[in-house]
Write a protein that holds these residues in place. Structure first.
Motif, PDB file in Angstrom:
ATOM      1  N   UNK A 193      -1.875  -0.206   3.587  1.00 12.02           N
ATOM      2  CA  UNK A 193      -2.828  -0.096   2.483  1.00 12.02           C
ATOM      3  C   UNK A 193      -2.280   0.766   1.342  1.00 12.02           C
ATOM      4  N   UNK A 194      -2.806   0.531   0.148  1.00 14.38           N
ATOM      5  CA  UNK A 194      -2.366   1.251  -1.041  1.00 14.38           C
ATOM      6  C   UNK A 194      -2.840   2.705  -1.002  1.00 14.38           C
ATOM      7  N   UNK A 195      -2.109   3.558  -1.702  1.00 16.05           N
ATOM      8  CA  UNK A 195      -2.373   4.997  -1.653  1.00 16.05           C
ATOM      9  C   UNK A 195      -3.782   5.375  -2.079  1.00 16.05           C
ATOM     10  N   UNK A 196      -4.334   4.655  -3.060  1.00 13.96           N
ATOM     11  CA  UNK A 196      -5.645   5.060  -3.584  1.00 13.96           C
ATOM     12  C   UNK A 196      -6.819   4.380  -2.876  1.00 13.96           C
ATOM     13  N   UNK A 197      -6.538   3.529  -1.896  1.00 14.34           N
ATOM     14  CA  UNK A 197      -7.612   2.935  -1.101  1.00 14.34           C
ATOM     15  C   UNK A 197      -8.270   4.017  -0.249  1.00 14.34           C
ATOM     16  N   UNK A 198      -9.583   4.052  -0.258  1.00 18.69           N
ATOM     17  CA  UNK A 198     -10.308   5.031   0.554  1.00 18.69           C
ATOM     18  C   UNK A 198     -10.410   4.563   1.997  1.00 18.69           C
ATOM     19  N   UNK A 199     -10.196   5.498   2.901  1.00 22.97           N
ATOM     20  CA  UNK A 199     -10.348   5.230   4.331  1.00 22.97           C
ATOM     21  C   UNK A 199     -11.271   6.279   4.927  1.00 22.97           C
ATOM     22  N   UNK A 200     -12.308   5.806   5.602  1.00 20.04           N
ATOM     23  CA  UNK A 200     -13.180   6.702   6.367  1.00 20.04           C
ATOM     24  C   UNK A 200     -12.899   6.492   7.845  1.00 20.04           C
TER      25      UNK A 200
END
Length: 239
Positions: A193-200
């Protein structure tokens, strides 16, 4: 068509998300469970342990438990429907959390509707909904995707698809994994995933090891988080 008033009801009984903090169940839910002697459960051993923990008052030799899991055929649970039509009420219990959500109990719920039997959902924990609530992501537009593929190349392809879909539609993507593969999934997310994608990551919700945090993927690279063999929910939101 209204359900027949003399027929039994199917109570959807939530259960705790682990062996700790059983107080998450409202007293009203416990009271309904205490009054039932017929249950459809994912595993009888687990169901007995949960009922005992919430003070179930009846001897288990007086209780009928029908197992319903991912291998159960529709035909084998038809007798439950027949009994309900005679006035017998059943409680549906999952292994953890809310029955019918990411749970094979949905088969029985569907059958109950097909036979005009009343389905009664009860309040209790759902790891998927609790994770979304705590994520800070778009709870007006989200999708639960279940388990991602096990094979690495297929899993990577699926993550790319979900990330693109999230960005295009502003839709939070919720998914889970078998606990012993959690770290593999986490590492694949960081690589894909891209660096700025949010992951919870929401781990062991309502338990003593609860951990819930939302960060950009680039920040997760710096985090040390223990997920192996611990139940967790993952949510992606691409910007």
């Amino acid at each position: 068509m209204k359900p027949t008033s003399s027929a039994g009801k199917l109570y959807l009984i939530p259960v705790p998300l682990g062996d700790e903090n059983r107080d998450v169940l409202p007293q009203s839910v416990k009271a309904i469970a205490h009054n039932l002697k017929h249950f459809v459960v994912e595993k009888e051993k687990t169901a007995r342990r949960i009922l005992k923990a919430i003070g179930y008052p009846h001897p288990f030799d007086e209780v009928e438990m029908v197992e319903l899991n991912h291998r159960t055929s529709i035909e084998s649970i038809l007798p439950v429907i027949s009994l309900m039509k005679t006035g017998v009420s059943f409680g549906l219990m999952s292994e953890a959390g809310a029955p019918g959500i990411a749970d094979p109990g949905e088969k029985l719920v569907e059958l109950a509707h097909q036979h005009d039997l009343r389905v009664v959902p009860l309040v209790g924990p759902s790891s998927i909904m609790l994770a979304l609530m705590a994520s800070g992501m778009n709870a007006n537009n989200f999708a639960y995707r279940g388990y991602l593929p096990v094979k690495p190349h297929e899993r990577k392809k699926r993550l790319v698809e979900l990330e693109r879909h999230s960005r295009k539609n502003d839709e939070a993507q919720i998914f889970i994994e078998t606990p012993y593969r959690n770290m593999q999934l986490f590492e694949e997310i960081l690589k894909t995933c891209l660096d700025d994608t949010l992951l919870c990551i929401a781990r062991e919700i309502t338990q003593s090891g609860e951990f819930i945090k939302t960060l950009p993927v680039k920040s997760w690279h710096k985090m040390k988080v223990s997920l192996q063999n611990r139940p967790a929910v993952f949510i992606l939101s691409a910007r």
